[in-house]
Scaffold this motif. Structure first.
Motif, PDB file in Angstrom:
ATOM      1  N   GLU A 435     -50.280  98.418   2.950  1.00 22.78           N
ATOM      2  CA  GLU A 435     -51.337  98.755   3.908  1.00 22.78           C
ATOM      3  C   GLU A 435     -52.651  99.071   3.191  1.00 22.78           C
ATOM      4  N   ALA A 436     -52.570  99.837   2.103  1.00 17.36           N
ATOM      5  CA  ALA A 436     -53.782 100.203   1.366  1.00 17.36           C
ATOM      6  C   ALA A 436     -54.453  98.963   0.777  1.00 17.36           C
ATOM      7  N   ALA A 437     -53.654  98.031   0.243  1.00 19.44           N
ATOM      8  CA  ALA A 437     -54.215  96.809  -0.344  1.00 19.44           C
ATOM      9  C   ALA A 437     -54.930  95.983   0.711  1.00 19.44           C
ATOM     10  N   ALA A 438     -54.342  95.905   1.896  1.00 22.64           N
ATOM     11  CA  ALA A 438     -54.977  95.152   2.979  1.00 22.64           C
ATOM     12  C   ALA A 438     -56.301  95.799   3.387  1.00 22.64           C
ATOM     13  N   THR A 439     -56.333  97.112   3.470  1.00 28.17           N
ATOM     14  CA  THR A 439     -57.556  97.838   3.844  1.00 28.17           C
ATOM     15  C   THR A 439     -58.658  97.646   2.812  1.00 28.17           C
ATOM     16  N   LEU A 440     -58.258  97.653   1.524  1.00 18.36           N
ATOM     17  CA  LEU A 440     -59.231  97.557   0.431  1.00 18.36           C
ATOM     18  C   LEU A 440     -59.537  96.115   0.033  1.00 18.36           C
ATOM     19  N   GLY A 441     -58.852  95.141   0.636  1.00 16.19           N
ATOM     20  CA  GLY A 441     -59.069  93.739   0.297  1.00 16.19           C
ATOM     21  C   GLY A 441     -58.541  93.375  -1.068  1.00 16.19           C
ATOM     22  N   MET A 442     -57.442  94.004  -1.476  1.00 15.84           N
ATOM     23  CA  MET A 442     -56.849  93.754  -2.788  1.00 15.84           C
ATOM     24  C   MET A 442     -55.543  92.986  -2.646  1.00 15.84           C
ATOM     25  N   ASN A 443     -55.088  92.433  -3.756  1.00 10.62           N
ATOM     26  CA  ASN A 443     -53.841  91.669  -3.775  1.00 10.62           C
ATOM     27  C   ASN A 443     -52.651  92.634  -3.728  1.00 10.62           C
ATOM     28  N   PRO A 444     -51.851  92.610  -2.665  1.00  8.63           N
ATOM     29  CA  PRO A 444     -50.726  93.551  -2.556  1.00  8.63           C
ATOM     30  C   PRO A 444     -49.639  93.316  -3.604  1.00  8.63           C
ATOM     31  N   ILE A 445     -49.538  92.086  -4.119  1.00  5.89           N
ATOM     32  CA  ILE A 445     -48.496  91.778  -5.108  1.00  5.89           C
ATOM     33  C   ILE A 445     -48.797  92.475  -6.436  1.00  5.89           C
ATOM     34  N   THR A 446     -50.048  92.424  -6.870  1.00 11.51           N
ATOM     35  CA  THR A 446     -50.403  93.095  -8.129  1.00 11.51           C
ATOM     36  C   THR A 446     -50.407  94.607  -7.967  1.00 11.51           C
ATOM     37  N   VAL A 447     -50.782  95.066  -6.775  1.00 12.37           N
ATOM     38  CA  VAL A 447     -50.756  96.514  -6.518  1.00 12.37           C
ATOM     39  C   VAL A 447     -49.317  97.020  -6.550  1.00 12.37           C
ATOM     40  N   PHE A 448     -48.403  96.292  -5.899  1.00 13.92           N
ATOM     41  CA  PHE A 448     -46.999  96.698  -5.921  1.00 13.92           C
ATOM     42  C   PHE A 448     -46.426  96.606  -7.327  1.00 13.92           C
ATOM     43  N   ALA A 449     -46.885  95.644  -8.112  1.00 15.23           N
ATOM     44  CA  ALA A 449     -46.417  95.548  -9.502  1.00 15.23           C
ATOM     45  C   ALA A 449     -46.786  96.810 -10.282  1.00 15.23           C
ATOM     46  N   GLY A 450     -47.979  97.344 -10.011  1.00 13.07           N
ATOM     47  CA  GLY A 450     -48.367  98.603 -10.644  1.00 13.07           C
ATOM     48  C   GLY A 450     -47.455  99.737 -10.209  1.00 13.07           C
ATOM     49  N   GLN A 451     -47.142  99.797  -8.923  1.00  8.97           N
ATOM     50  CA  GLN A 451     -46.196 100.778  -8.399  1.00  8.97           C
ATOM     51  C   GLN A 451     -44.838 100.629  -9.082  1.00  8.97           C
ATOM     52  N   ASN A 452     -44.350  99.401  -9.160  1.00  8.25           N
ATOM     53  CA  ASN A 452     -43.032  99.106  -9.720  1.00  8.25           C
ATOM     54  C   ASN A 452     -42.966  99.490 -11.203  1.00  8.25           C
ATOM     55  N   ALA A 453     -44.025  99.167 -11.945  1.00  2.00           N
ATOM     56  CA  ALA A 453     -44.071  99.508 -13.374  1.00  2.00           C
ATOM     57  C   ALA A 453     -44.139 101.022 -13.560  1.00  2.00           C
ATOM     58  N   GLY A 454     -44.973 101.681 -12.745  1.00  5.39           N
ATOM     59  CA  GLY A 454     -45.077 103.133 -12.823  1.00  5.39           C
ATOM     60  C   GLY A 454     -43.775 103.817 -12.465  1.00  5.39           C
ATOM     61  N   ALA A 455     -43.062 103.274 -11.476  1.00  6.99           N
ATOM     62  CA  ALA A 455     -41.779 103.839 -11.066  1.00  6.99           C
ATOM     63  C   ALA A 455     -40.772 103.772 -12.200  1.00  6.99           C
ATOM     64  N   SER A 456     -40.793 102.674 -12.941  1.00  5.18           N
ATOM     65  CA  SER A 456     -39.904 102.556 -14.098  1.00  5.18           C
ATOM     66  C   SER A 456     -40.284 103.569 -15.176  1.00  5.18           C
ATOM     67  N   LEU A 457     -41.563 103.688 -15.421  1.00  9.62           N
ATOM     68  CA  LEU A 457     -42.063 104.591 -16.467  1.00  9.62           C
ATOM     69  C   LEU A 457     -41.771 106.053 -16.141  1.00  9.62           C
ATOM     70  N   GLY A 458     -41.820 106.406 -14.852  1.00  6.85           N
ATOM     71  CA  GLY A 458     -41.587 107.798 -14.458  1.00  6.85           C
ATOM     72  C   GLY A 458     -40.211 108.309 -14.835  1.00  6.85           C
ATOM     73  N   ASN A 459     -39.251 107.391 -15.012  1.00  2.00           N
ATOM     74  CA  ASN A 459     -37.908 107.791 -15.429  1.00  2.00           C
ATOM     75  C   ASN A 459     -37.915 108.460 -16.802  1.00  2.00           C
ATOM     76  N   LEU A 460     -38.937 108.153 -17.585  1.00  2.00           N
ATOM     77  CA  LEU A 460     -39.047 108.714 -18.941  1.00  2.00           C
ATOM     78  C   LEU A 460     -39.178 110.224 -18.932  1.00  2.00           C
TER      79      LEU A 460
END
Length: 514
Positions: A435-460
């Motif tokens: 929803e945020a990507a659509a509002t901001l006119g950004m690519n949701p796939i790259t935004v979710f990739a950032g979420q996905n990468a951060g989620a993996s990193l948070g396990n550290l």
């Protein structure tokens, strides 16, 4: 009021971090107190659903028992991993384990650190996930003679990237389901983009591990190997995630990286300073063959992927069967079976094995208090009746604006810090990012990739994972020492991923998959 809401919502996280890091208190003491504070907030300030006291008790009672149940599952895995370590110590097979690994990976202890600390966890994340990589790699590193605190930190760092795929790609497949169901993306696209982020994480992790374990002087003579291991592992991760698919990215990357590392040390001389050379004991006699000494770990490396992939392949609704009691339970069972098989292979007597069980049980039972408290705290923060986690993420997102791709990385990390899993973080926030990507006119796939990468990193830096890993090597109560090490590595990679998320979304791949 907005600022006060945010501060109070994030206060349980702050309570845990300050208690462990600033006051240097063991997690077993901090976690129950943090839970009491969180429950107080749930009954009062964050009773956003307007529940009566009795209704709130019913909700929180359910979360309490859920936390105890899930905590028991984690303790069961820790128990099996710790039984293996204690069995190796009791039989003296640890020395033969060290010698075997030294012969295969070379006598440089820094190479052993990278192979066992990074490549093995990547493989195990794909084979099983569910916390198994750190729970297995940390005792293995201790068996090789590494300091337990360092071993735990390195094992957690090794598992910081492959969690985006997890066992058979579930973290990306299930975690990104919101994008797929909306027709915005596909599993292949989600895997490809997060692979383009993590390949740079894998590139620098070998350097971070050596710095963490040996300090600045540890780089003498090993830099070419570190570049080689980082580049080859990153390249393999990129190729599999982009051209094969999420299901085998972690397992394939780990396995091929180990093989390529063995090839390197066999054909490229490493100038190893004497202080980093593994010393074979001249008077030591080989008590066990390489197979017998390594048997518990060999059984795991075979059985974990075999059960995970063969059961769904040959049994109708096989994956559902594995998840009957929760995904982690089958991992617990397999590790325990491997511990028993290893003991039989080492010809441990029944009385000795029972003594190992008793000793291990005494060491891991306090973990249940910690794990249960942290899990219940997480469930309360995630609950719709409190809305605490949603409020935190929403406020960060609202403040970010153009920097939203970087904020998605941070939100993903916070999600797994609380939930203990990258999958939980992705499920929780994938829709919000779309929803945020659509509002901001950004690519949701790259935004979710950032979420996905951060989620993996948070396990550290997740307290749940830290406590579980500490328990496998008998370091319960020293979580603050581990987190002081992992926080530095986390901060370095977090900044790297934030920059990559911004570059990919705004500059390099603004139309990726569109």
């Amino acid at each position: 009021m907005g600022f006060i809401n945010f501060v109070l919502a994030i206060s349980p996280i702050a309570f845990v971090l300050v208690g462990i890091l600033a006051f240097k208190k063991p997690a077993m003491k901090v976690a129950p107190l943090a839970l009491v504070w969180t429950m107080l907030l749930a009954f009062t300030y964050f009773n956003i659903s307007g529940l009566t006291f009795q209704e709130n008790v019913v909700v929180l009672d359910g979360l309490l028992w859920k936390g105890i149940k899930e905590g028991l599952k984690i303790v069961a895995m820790v128990f099996g991993a710790f039984v293996i370590l204690n069995t190796l110590k009791r039989t003296g097979a640890i020395e033969d384990v060290k010698n075997t690994v030294a012969r295969v990976s070379g006598q440089d202890r820094r190479v052993q650190l990278i192979v066992v600390g990074m490549m093995v966890p990547i493989f195990l994340e794909g084979a099983a996930g569910a916390g198994a990589p750190a729970a297995i790699a940390a005792p293995f590193l201790v068996a090789l003679g590494f300091d337990p605190i360092t071993a735990i930190a390195v094992a957690l760092l090794g598992d910081a990237t492959p969690c985006s795929w997890g066992g058979a790609g579930l973290t990306t497949i299930n975690g990104g389901a919101a994008l797929v169901e909306a027709g915005i993306s596909t599993n292949a696209l989600n895997s490809a983009m997060v692979g383009r982020i993590h390949m740079f994480g894998v590139l620098i992790i070998p350097f971070l591990m050596v710095a963490l374990a040996f300090g600045r002087k540890g780089f003498r003579g090993i830099v070419p190997y570190l570049f080689y291991s980082g580049i080859t592992s990153g390249a393999i991760m990129f190729l599999i995630s982009n051209f094969v698919g999420p299901e085998i990215t972690s397992m394939g990357t780990g396995l091929l990286s180990i093989l390529l590392s063995v090839v390197y040390v066999k054909f490229v001389p490493i100038k190893t300073p004497e202080e980093y050379r593994y010393q074979f004991h001249k008077d030591a006699r080989q008590q066990y063959s390489a197979f017998r000494a390594m048997s518990p770990y060999i059984y795991m490396l075979i059985m974990l992927p075999a059960v995970r992939y063969l059961v769904p392949m040959f049994v109708e609704n096989g994956f559902a069967l594995l998840c009957t009691f929760g995904y982690i339970v089958w991992v617990d069972v397999v590790i325990f079976i491997c511990a028993i098989l290893g003991a039989l292979t080492l010809r441990v007597k029944k009385d000795e094995l029972f003594e190992v069980f008793r000793m291990t049980a005494r060491n891991v039972m306090p973990v249940l208090i910690t794990m249960g408290s942290l899990l219940v705290l997480a469930y309360i923060m995630q609950a719709e009746s409190t809305g605490m986690m949603s409020l935190i993420a929403g406020d960060i997102a609202a403040l970010a604006g153009t920097l939203y791709p970087a904020a998605a990385v941070l939100i993903g990390s916070l999600g797994s810090f609380i939930t203990g899993t990258g999958l939980g973080s992705n499920i929780m926030f994938a829709g919000m990012h779309t929803e945020a990507a659509a509002t901001l006119g950004m690519n949701p796939i790259t935004v979710f990739a950032g979420q996905n990468a951060g989620a993996s990193l948070g396990n550290l830096i997740c307290p749940n994972n830290t406590v579980a890993a500490c328990a496998t090597v008998g370091e319960v109560g020293n979580e603050n020492k581990v987190m002081r090490k992992t926080l530095v590595a986390f901060a370095v990679i977090l900044v790297e991923y934030m920059v990559l998320a911004m570059l990919y979304t705004l500059v390099l791949f603004p139309n990726f998959g569109m």
